[in-house]
Scaffold this motif. Structure first.
Motif, PDB file in Angstrom:
ATOM      1  N   HIS A  57       0.856  -1.179   0.000  1.00 25.19           N
ATOM      2  CA  HIS A  57       0.000   0.000   0.000  1.00 25.19           C
ATOM      3  C   HIS A  57       0.892   1.229   0.000  1.00 25.19           C
ATOM      4  O   HIS A  57       1.784   1.360   0.821  1.00 25.19           O
ATOM      5  CB  HIS A  57      -0.903   0.021   1.234  1.00 25.19           C
ATOM      6  N   LEU A  58       0.639   2.127  -0.937  1.00 26.40           N
ATOM      7  CA  LEU A  58       1.311   3.423  -0.980  1.00 26.40           C
ATOM      8  C   LEU A  58       0.271   4.503  -0.767  1.00 26.40           C
ATOM      9  O   LEU A  58      -0.854   4.400  -1.266  1.00 26.40           O
ATOM     10  CB  LEU A  58       1.987   3.657  -2.331  1.00 26.40           C
ATOM     11  N   ALA A  59       0.645   5.525  -0.043  1.00 29.80           N
ATOM     12  CA  ALA A  59      -0.259   6.657   0.162  1.00 29.80           C
ATOM     13  C   ALA A  59      -0.555   7.329  -1.177  1.00 29.80           C
ATOM     14  O   ALA A  59       0.304   7.388  -2.059  1.00 29.80           O
ATOM     15  CB  ALA A  59       0.378   7.667   1.120  1.00 29.80           C
ATOM     16  N   LYS A  60      -1.764   7.836  -1.349  1.00 31.60           N
ATOM     17  CA  LYS A  60      -2.138   8.506  -2.595  1.00 31.60           C
ATOM     18  C   LYS A  60      -1.203   9.669  -2.911  1.00 31.60           C
ATOM     19  O   LYS A  60      -0.973   9.985  -4.069  1.00 31.60           O
ATOM     20  CB  LYS A  60      -3.582   9.012  -2.519  1.00 31.60           C
ATOM     21  N   ALA A  61      -0.658  10.304  -1.897  1.00 26.43           N
ATOM     22  CA  ALA A  61       0.228  11.457  -2.097  1.00 26.43           C
ATOM     23  C   ALA A  61       1.651  11.049  -2.482  1.00 26.43           C
ATOM     24  O   ALA A  61       2.454  11.913  -2.836  1.00 26.43           O
ATOM     25  CB  ALA A  61       0.267  12.300  -0.823  1.00 26.43           C
ATOM     26  N   ASN A  62       1.972   9.778  -2.458  1.00 21.77           N
ATOM     27  CA  ASN A  62       3.317   9.311  -2.774  1.00 21.77           C
ATOM     28  C   ASN A  62       3.581   9.462  -4.283  1.00 21.77           C
ATOM     29  O   ASN A  62       2.886   8.883  -5.111  1.00 21.77           O
ATOM     30  CB  ASN A  62       3.477   7.851  -2.346  1.00 21.77           C
ATOM     31  N   ASP A  63       4.609  10.228  -4.640  1.00 19.47           N
ATOM     32  CA  ASP A  63       4.951  10.469  -6.053  1.00 19.47           C
ATOM     33  C   ASP A  63       5.321   9.186  -6.794  1.00 19.47           C
ATOM     34  O   ASP A  63       5.273   9.144  -8.023  1.00 19.47           O
ATOM     35  CB  ASP A  63       6.123  11.445  -6.163  1.00 19.47           C
ATOM     36  N   GLN A  64       5.669   8.150  -6.074  1.00 17.13           N
ATOM     37  CA  GLN A  64       6.080   6.910  -6.718  1.00 17.13           C
ATOM     38  C   GLN A  64       4.917   6.240  -7.453  1.00 17.13           C
ATOM     39  O   GLN A  64       5.141   5.468  -8.385  1.00 17.13           O
ATOM     40  CB  GLN A  64       6.684   5.962  -5.683  1.00 17.13           C
ATOM     41  N   ILE A  65       3.712   6.538  -7.087  1.00 16.97           N
ATOM     42  CA  ILE A  65       2.548   5.967  -7.769  1.00 16.97           C
ATOM     43  C   ILE A  65       2.564   6.344  -9.253  1.00 16.97           C
ATOM     44  O   ILE A  65       2.281   5.511 -10.113  1.00 16.97           O
ATOM     45  CB  ILE A  65       1.235   6.407  -7.085  1.00 16.97           C
ATOM     46  N   GLN A  66       2.942   7.566  -9.560  1.00 15.51           N
ATOM     47  CA  GLN A  66       3.000   7.978 -10.970  1.00 15.51           C
ATOM     48  C   GLN A  66       4.058   7.179 -11.719  1.00 15.51           C
ATOM     49  O   GLN A  66       3.836   6.765 -12.856  1.00 15.51           O
ATOM     50  CB  GLN A  66       3.284   9.485 -11.094  1.00 15.51           C
ATOM     51  N   ALA A  67       5.189   6.930 -11.110  1.00 17.16           N
ATOM     52  CA  ALA A  67       6.233   6.127 -11.753  1.00 17.16           C
ATOM     53  C   ALA A  67       5.737   4.708 -11.998  1.00 17.16           C
ATOM     54  O   ALA A  67       6.045   4.106 -13.032  1.00 17.16           O
ATOM     55  CB  ALA A  67       7.497   6.109 -10.902  1.00 17.16           C
ATOM     56  N   LEU A  68       4.948   4.161 -11.087  1.00 15.12           N
ATOM     57  CA  LEU A  68       4.379   2.825 -11.280  1.00 15.12           C
ATOM     58  C   LEU A  68       3.391   2.823 -12.448  1.00 15.12           C
ATOM     59  O   LEU A  68       3.303   1.846 -13.188  1.00 15.12           O
ATOM     60  CB  LEU A  68       3.690   2.338 -10.005  1.00 15.12           C
ATOM     61  N   ARG A  69       2.667   3.908 -12.610  1.00 15.19           N
ATOM     62  CA  ARG A  69       1.731   4.000 -13.738  1.00 15.19           C
ATOM     63  C   ARG A  69       2.467   4.084 -15.064  1.00 15.19           C
ATOM     64  O   ARG A  69       2.013   3.575 -16.074  1.00 15.19           O
ATOM     65  CB  ARG A  69       0.832   5.222 -13.575  1.00 15.19           C
ATOM     66  N   GLU A  70       3.614   4.752 -15.084  1.00 15.98           N
ATOM     67  CA  GLU A  70       4.366   4.986 -16.314  1.00 15.98           C
ATOM     68  C   GLU A  70       5.216   3.799 -16.742  1.00 15.98           C
ATOM     69  O   GLU A  70       5.534   3.660 -17.912  1.00 15.98           O
ATOM     70  CB  GLU A  70       5.280   6.202 -16.141  1.00 15.98           C
ATOM     71  N   SER A  71       5.618   2.977 -15.807  1.00 16.39           N
ATOM     72  CA  SER A  71       6.576   1.908 -16.096  1.00 16.39           C
ATOM     73  C   SER A  71       5.923   0.540 -16.016  1.00 16.39           C
ATOM     74  O   SER A  71       4.886   0.361 -15.385  1.00 16.39           O
ATOM     75  CB  SER A  71       7.729   1.978 -15.086  1.00 16.39           C
ATOM     76  N   THR A  72       6.537  -0.432 -16.647  1.00 19.12           N
ATOM     77  CA  THR A  72       6.043  -1.808 -16.567  1.00 19.12           C
ATOM     78  C   THR A  72       6.841  -2.624 -15.567  1.00 19.12           C
ATOM     79  O   THR A  72       6.497  -3.763 -15.301  1.00 19.12           O
ATOM     80  CB  THR A  72       6.114  -2.504 -17.939  1.00 19.12           C
ATOM     81  N   GLU A  73       7.921  -2.063 -15.033  1.00 23.78           N
ATOM     82  CA  GLU A  73       8.746  -2.805 -14.086  1.00 23.78           C
ATOM     83  C   GLU A  73       9.065  -1.966 -12.863  1.00 23.78           C
ATOM     84  O   GLU A  73       9.123  -0.742 -12.929  1.00 23.78           O
ATOM     85  CB  GLU A  73      10.067  -3.236 -14.736  1.00 23.78           C
ATOM     86  N   ALA A  74       9.300  -2.675 -11.770  1.00 24.18           N
ATOM     87  CA  ALA A  74       9.754  -2.054 -10.537  1.00 24.18           C
ATOM     88  C   ALA A  74      10.691  -3.056  -9.871  1.00 24.18           C
ATOM     89  O   ALA A  74      10.582  -4.259 -10.091  1.00 24.18           O
ATOM     90  CB  ALA A  74       8.577  -1.732  -9.628  1.00 24.18           C
ATOM     91  N   LEU A  75      11.608  -2.552  -9.074  1.00 23.46           N
ATOM     92  CA  LEU A  75      12.528  -3.407  -8.341  1.00 23.46           C
ATOM     93  C   LEU A  75      12.152  -3.360  -6.866  1.00 23.46           C
ATOM     94  O   LEU A  75      12.001  -2.274  -6.293  1.00 23.46           O
ATOM     95  CB  LEU A  75      13.966  -2.933  -8.537  1.00 23.46           C
ATOM     96  N   VAL A  76      11.975  -4.527  -6.278  1.00 23.64           N
ATOM     97  CA  VAL A  76      11.669  -4.637  -4.855  1.00 23.64           C
ATOM     98  C   VAL A  76      12.791  -5.454  -4.229  1.00 23.64           C
ATOM     99  O   VAL A  76      13.090  -6.553  -4.689  1.00 23.64           O
ATOM    100  CB  VAL A  76      10.307  -5.327  -4.620  1.00 23.64           C
TER     101      VAL A  76
END
Length: 122
Positions: A57-76
């Motif tokens: 869960h990420l807060a709605k205000a977290n800027d990282q949400i936009q990066a998740l929308r733009e990209s197909t990959e993320a590193l955890v």
């Protein structure tokens, strides 16, 4: 992540256990504003998908949400126990002195698409 074959862990149940025991992970994305990293708690749904499904869960205000929308990959990156290993612990040091310090650690960087149910609103 560089992992020599001798230290590689591929058993899914062991990797899932690491995530369950150490759920706070680094979520890294790359978006229009560059790299972004946050510490995010995750859960693993072991019965969903071929290798399980990570949930967070990420807060709605977290800027990282936009990066998740733009990209197909993320590193955890999940990290488990870690510790410095001094050369004095090696018996071979007394024999020839050719030993170096090292760091033992447990880490897991599961590969998953960030688009798989990643942006549902609750």
């Amino acid at each position: 992540m560089y992992t020599p074959q001798a230290f590689r862990e591929d058993r899914l149940e062991t990797l899932h256990a690491l995530i369950a025991a150490h759920p706070l992970a680094i979520l890294m994305t790359a978006g229009a504003d560059g790299l972004n990293a946050n510490l995010i708690p995750f859960t693993i749904a072991t019965n969903r998908g071929e290798k399980g499904t990570l949930r967070a869960h990420l807060a709605k205000a977290n800027d990282q949400i936009q990066a998740l929308r733009e990209s197909t990959e993320a590193l955890v990156i999940f990290q488990g126990p870690e510790s410095y290993i001094t050369p004095s612990w090696y018996a071979s040091k007394a024999e020839h002195g050719r030993v170096v310090p090292t760091w033992n650690y447990v880490a897991n960087d599961p590969k998953q698409s960030s688009r798989q149910n990643a942006l549902r609103h609750f």
